[in-house]
Design a protein around this motif. Sequence first.
Motif, mmCIF file in Angstrom:
data_model
loop_
_atom_site.group_PDB
_atom_site.id
_atom_site.type_symbol
_atom_site.label_atom_id
_atom_site.label_comp_id
_atom_site.label_asym_id
_atom_site.label_seq_id
_atom_site.Cartn_x
_atom_site.Cartn_y
_atom_site.Cartn_z
ATOM 1 N N VAL A 122 56.386 29.750 37.077
ATOM 2 C CA VAL A 122 56.795 31.001 37.677
ATOM 3 C C VAL A 122 57.041 31.722 36.388
ATOM 4 O O VAL A 122 56.872 33.546 36.723
ATOM 5 C CB VAL A 122 57.522 30.675 39.110
ATOM 6 N N LEU A 123 58.161 31.609 35.871
ATOM 7 C CA LEU A 123 58.927 31.994 34.499
ATOM 8 C C LEU A 123 57.677 32.924 34.186
ATOM 9 O O LEU A 123 57.539 34.502 33.837
ATOM 10 C CB LEU A 123 59.737 31.847 33.821
ATOM 11 N N GLN A 124 56.606 32.353 33.343
ATOM 12 C CA GLN A 124 55.141 32.713 32.813
ATOM 13 C C GLN A 124 54.449 33.411 33.445
ATOM 14 O O GLN A 124 54.102 34.732 32.657
ATOM 15 C CB GLN A 124 54.912 31.115 32.253
ATOM 16 N N ILE A 173 53.495 39.277 34.749
ATOM 17 C CA ILE A 173 53.386 40.873 34.977
ATOM 18 C C ILE A 173 53.684 42.022 34.304
ATOM 19 O O ILE A 173 53.431 42.969 34.738
ATOM 20 C CB ILE A 173 53.797 40.152 37.096
ATOM 21 N N GLU A 174 54.964 41.230 33.715
ATOM 22 C CA GLU A 174 55.826 43.063 33.997
ATOM 23 C C GLU A 174 55.434 42.966 32.496
ATOM 24 O O GLU A 174 55.358 44.404 31.865
ATOM 25 C CB GLU A 174 57.068 42.446 32.949
ATOM 26 N N ALA A 211 52.347 43.788 31.856
ATOM 27 C CA ALA A 211 51.774 44.439 32.176
ATOM 28 C C ALA A 211 51.677 46.008 33.072
ATOM 29 O O ALA A 211 50.574 46.579 34.012
ATOM 30 C CB ALA A 211 50.474 43.829 33.611
ATOM 31 N N ASP A 212 52.828 45.737 32.414
ATOM 32 C CA ASP A 212 53.826 47.239 33.188
ATOM 33 C C ASP A 212 53.835 47.587 34.015
ATOM 34 O O ASP A 212 53.905 48.504 34.467
ATOM 35 C CB ASP A 212 53.629 48.480 32.367
ATOM 36 N N ILE A 213 54.189 45.908 35.440
ATOM 37 C CA ILE A 213 54.108 46.405 37.021
ATOM 38 C C ILE A 213 56.024 45.554 36.988
ATOM 39 O O ILE A 213 56.349 44.192 36.400
ATOM 40 C CB ILE A 213 53.516 45.317 37.901
ATOM 41 N N ASP A 214 56.287 46.104 37.543
ATOM 42 C CA ASP A 214 58.170 46.031 38.261
ATOM 43 C C ASP A 214 57.783 44.308 38.896
ATOM 44 O O ASP A 214 56.976 45.010 40.079
ATOM 45 C CB ASP A 214 58.468 47.142 38.765
ATOM 46 N N ALA A 215 58.257 43.149 38.564
ATOM 47 C CA ALA A 215 57.874 42.243 39.667
ATOM 48 C C ALA A 215 58.968 42.511 40.542
ATOM 49 O O ALA A 215 58.431 42.268 41.850
ATOM 50 C CB ALA A 215 59.074 41.316 38.749
ATOM 51 N N CYS A 216 59.605 43.514 40.768
ATOM 52 C CA CYS A 216 60.324 43.831 42.687
ATOM 53 C C CYS A 216 59.657 44.361 43.193
ATOM 54 O O CYS A 216 59.378 45.064 44.214
ATOM 55 C CB CYS A 216 61.625 44.729 42.601
ATOM 56 N N ALA A 217 58.362 44.941 42.598
ATOM 57 C CA ALA A 217 57.082 45.933 43.664
ATOM 58 C C ALA A 217 56.365 45.426 43.743
ATOM 59 O O ALA A 217 55.072 45.249 44.500
ATOM 60 C CB ALA A 217 57.320 46.960 42.829
#
Length: 163
Positions: free
Chosen positions: A109-111, A116-117, A119-125
């Motif tokens: 999951v951490l990987q 995701i991050e 790829a410049d995507i906020d994990a919160c979103a």
Amino acid sequence: MSHVPGYPRPETLTQVDLVWIEKRVQHWIRFGRPVRDDIRDRRRRTIAFRPGSVFAFIQWAANDYGTILSRIDILRAVGAGEAFQTVPNVRPGGELLLSMDGWPKVQSVLQHIDDIESADIDACAVSPDHWRHVHHCLSAKIAPRAYTKMRHAAWLKRREIER
């Protein structure tokens, strides 16, 4: 404690207890945007999230013989009257999007979050459905599909339409 205008009311927040006891107990947030951070002492603090916020909470514990707990939960903080699942050290609980036990699964999951991050995507979103997908795939020992900018853009459009 009285309410300060402009700040969220404490009873509307999801609270998470964080603990750090070297080589014994470690609770931390991998991602999320807390709106409060109350330091209890050197080892303990409580953070709080607004309803609708998504966050990843990691819990690890060990004893003299090794690791006894490795867990990651990705939750959505709930509002008043919403259904929720209980999670240790989270009050009142939250909408559980992903829950993994055992260090190999937690590492996966951490990987995935790192990917995701990167790829410049906020994990919160990220789409809540994607976290559910990752949960189900890892539970079935199947590699989850990547969360791409295209998938994220589709999620943002869908969310816009649903509002």
